[in-house]
Design a protein around this motif. Structure first.
Motif, mmCIF file in Angstrom:
data_model
loop_
_atom_site.group_PDB
_atom_site.id
_atom_site.type_symbol
_atom_site.label_atom_id
_atom_site.label_comp_id
_atom_site.label_asym_id
_atom_site.label_seq_id
_atom_site.Cartn_x
_atom_site.Cartn_y
_atom_site.Cartn_z
ATOM 1 N N HIS A 42 17.925 0.427 4.898
ATOM 2 C CA HIS A 42 17.746 -1.030 4.855
ATOM 3 C C HIS A 42 19.083 -1.752 4.901
ATOM 4 C CE1 HIS A 42 19.436 -1.387 0.814
ATOM 5 N NE2 HIS A 42 18.973 -0.155 0.677
ATOM 6 N N LYS A 43 18.992 -3.056 5.120
ATOM 7 C CA LYS A 43 20.148 -3.937 4.927
ATOM 8 C C LYS A 43 20.015 -4.617 3.570
ATOM 9 C CE LYS A 43 23.056 -7.317 7.169
ATOM 10 N NZ LYS A 43 23.283 -8.130 8.351
ATOM 11 N N GLY A 84 0.813 -1.207 0.000
ATOM 12 C CA GLY A 84 0.000 0.000 0.000
ATOM 13 C C GLY A 84 0.848 1.259 0.000
ATOM 14 N N ARG A 85 0.380 2.274 0.769
ATOM 15 C CA ARG A 85 1.016 3.585 0.742
ATOM 16 C C ARG A 85 1.690 3.900 2.079
ATOM 17 N NH1 ARG A 85 -1.816 9.415 -0.404
ATOM 18 N NH2 ARG A 85 0.145 10.519 -0.711
ATOM 19 N N ILE A 86 2.908 4.437 1.995
ATOM 20 C CA ILE A 86 3.635 4.888 3.179
ATOM 21 C C ILE A 86 4.126 6.297 2.909
ATOM 22 C CG2 ILE A 86 5.670 4.583 4.636
ATOM 23 C CD1 ILE A 86 5.461 1.613 4.170
ATOM 24 N N ILE A 87 3.866 7.182 3.888
ATOM 25 C CA ILE A 87 4.407 8.541 3.839
ATOM 26 C C ILE A 87 5.282 8.674 5.083
ATOM 27 C CG2 ILE A 87 3.864 10.995 3.845
ATOM 28 C CD1 ILE A 87 1.076 10.167 2.696
ATOM 29 N N GLY A 88 6.578 8.587 4.908
ATOM 30 C CA GLY A 88 7.495 8.646 6.038
ATOM 31 C C GLY A 88 8.678 7.713 5.831
ATOM 32 N N ARG A 89 9.569 7.719 6.797
ATOM 33 C CA ARG A 89 10.801 6.927 6.736
ATOM 34 C C ARG A 89 10.527 5.458 7.041
ATOM 35 N NH1 ARG A 89 15.772 8.964 10.154
ATOM 36 N NH2 ARG A 89 15.894 10.340 8.374
ATOM 37 N N VAL A 90 11.233 4.589 6.324
ATOM 38 C CA VAL A 90 11.142 3.145 6.544
ATOM 39 C C VAL A 90 12.532 2.640 6.926
ATOM 40 C CG1 VAL A 90 10.637 0.908 5.500
ATOM 41 C CG2 VAL A 90 9.280 2.908 4.854
ATOM 42 N N ARG A 91 12.612 1.943 8.046
ATOM 43 C CA ARG A 91 13.861 1.321 8.496
ATOM 44 C C ARG A 91 13.604 -0.177 8.641
ATOM 45 N NH1 ARG A 91 17.777 3.970 10.892
ATOM 46 N NH2 ARG A 91 17.622 6.189 11.171
ATOM 47 N N GLY A 92 14.397 -0.974 7.931
ATOM 48 C CA GLY A 92 14.177 -2.407 8.036
ATOM 49 C C GLY A 92 15.385 -3.209 7.601
ATOM 50 N N LEU A 93 15.538 -4.386 8.191
ATOM 51 C CA LEU A 93 16.603 -5.288 7.753
ATOM 52 C C LEU A 93 16.307 -5.753 6.333
ATOM 53 C CD1 LEU A 93 17.088 -7.415 10.996
ATOM 54 C CD2 LEU A 93 18.547 -5.572 10.127
ATOM 55 N N LYS A 94 15.041 -6.159 6.093
ATOM 56 C CA LYS A 94 14.608 -6.558 4.752
ATOM 57 C C LYS A 94 13.387 -5.724 4.395
ATOM 58 C CE LYS A 94 14.018 -11.000 5.355
ATOM 59 N NZ LYS A 94 13.861 -12.444 5.146
#
Length: 166
Positions: free
Chosen positions: A134-135, A109-119
């Motif tokens: 990300h990693k 879907g939709r994300i407005i903002g920062r994403v931090r994730g290993l995968k």
């Protein structure tokens, strides 16, 4: 040192020996209470806890506030706030406005903002406006992405990002 046999023999062979005095005997040898290795069976480890099912936020649900869990979240509705989870799946009709921090992030879907994730995985229906740290990342053909992408060994650690900005 002293032995009971020698004292007894001395008293028998020497009639002049005074038997009225107490005979000094050595104190019993102290032995540490050691557990025999063969009889001490290792305590069985607690059985692994069953993983709880993912929390699901339905399409008619709107939440204003932060979400935090060590489990999994499936979002179909609208969230205005930050999310921290183990596995976060954003459904096709879902919208998230805020920072996402998760081990695994799947965006449909939709994300407005920062994403931090290993995968991090953006599917063909994903719409992301914000930075991705990300990693490992996978972006399918057709995904819409506006922002920057940065690879870090530990993307979940916000301190590493602040050092890079300095």
């Amino acid at each position: 040192m002293f032995s009971k046999n020698k004292i007894s023999e001395t008293n028998k062979t020497d009639p002049a020996a005074d038997t009225s005095k107490p005979v000094a005997t050595p104190p019993p040898a102290s032995t540490p209470a050691a557990k025999p290795a063969s009889s001490a069976a290792p305590t069985p480890a607690a059985p692994p806890k069953a993983k709880p099912p993912a929390s699901s936020l339905s399409s008619d649900l709107t939440i204003t506030g932060n979400l935090k869990t060590t489990g999994d979240i499936q979002i179909e509705g609208k969230i205005k706030g930050d999310i921290r989870a183990h596995l976060l799946t954003v459904g096709e009709g879902a919208t998230v406005e805020g920072e996402i921090i998760a081990d695994d992030v799947v965006v449909n879907g939709r994300i407005i903002g920062r994403v931090r994730g290993l995968k991090v995985r953006l599917t063909s229906s994903a719409r992301v406006e914000g930075d991705i740290i990300h990693k490992t990342i996978a972006i399918e053909s057709g995904a819409h992405f506006e922002g920057s992408v940065q690879r870090q060994e530990d993307p979940l650690n916000a301190k590493a990002d602040k050092k890079a900005d300095s």
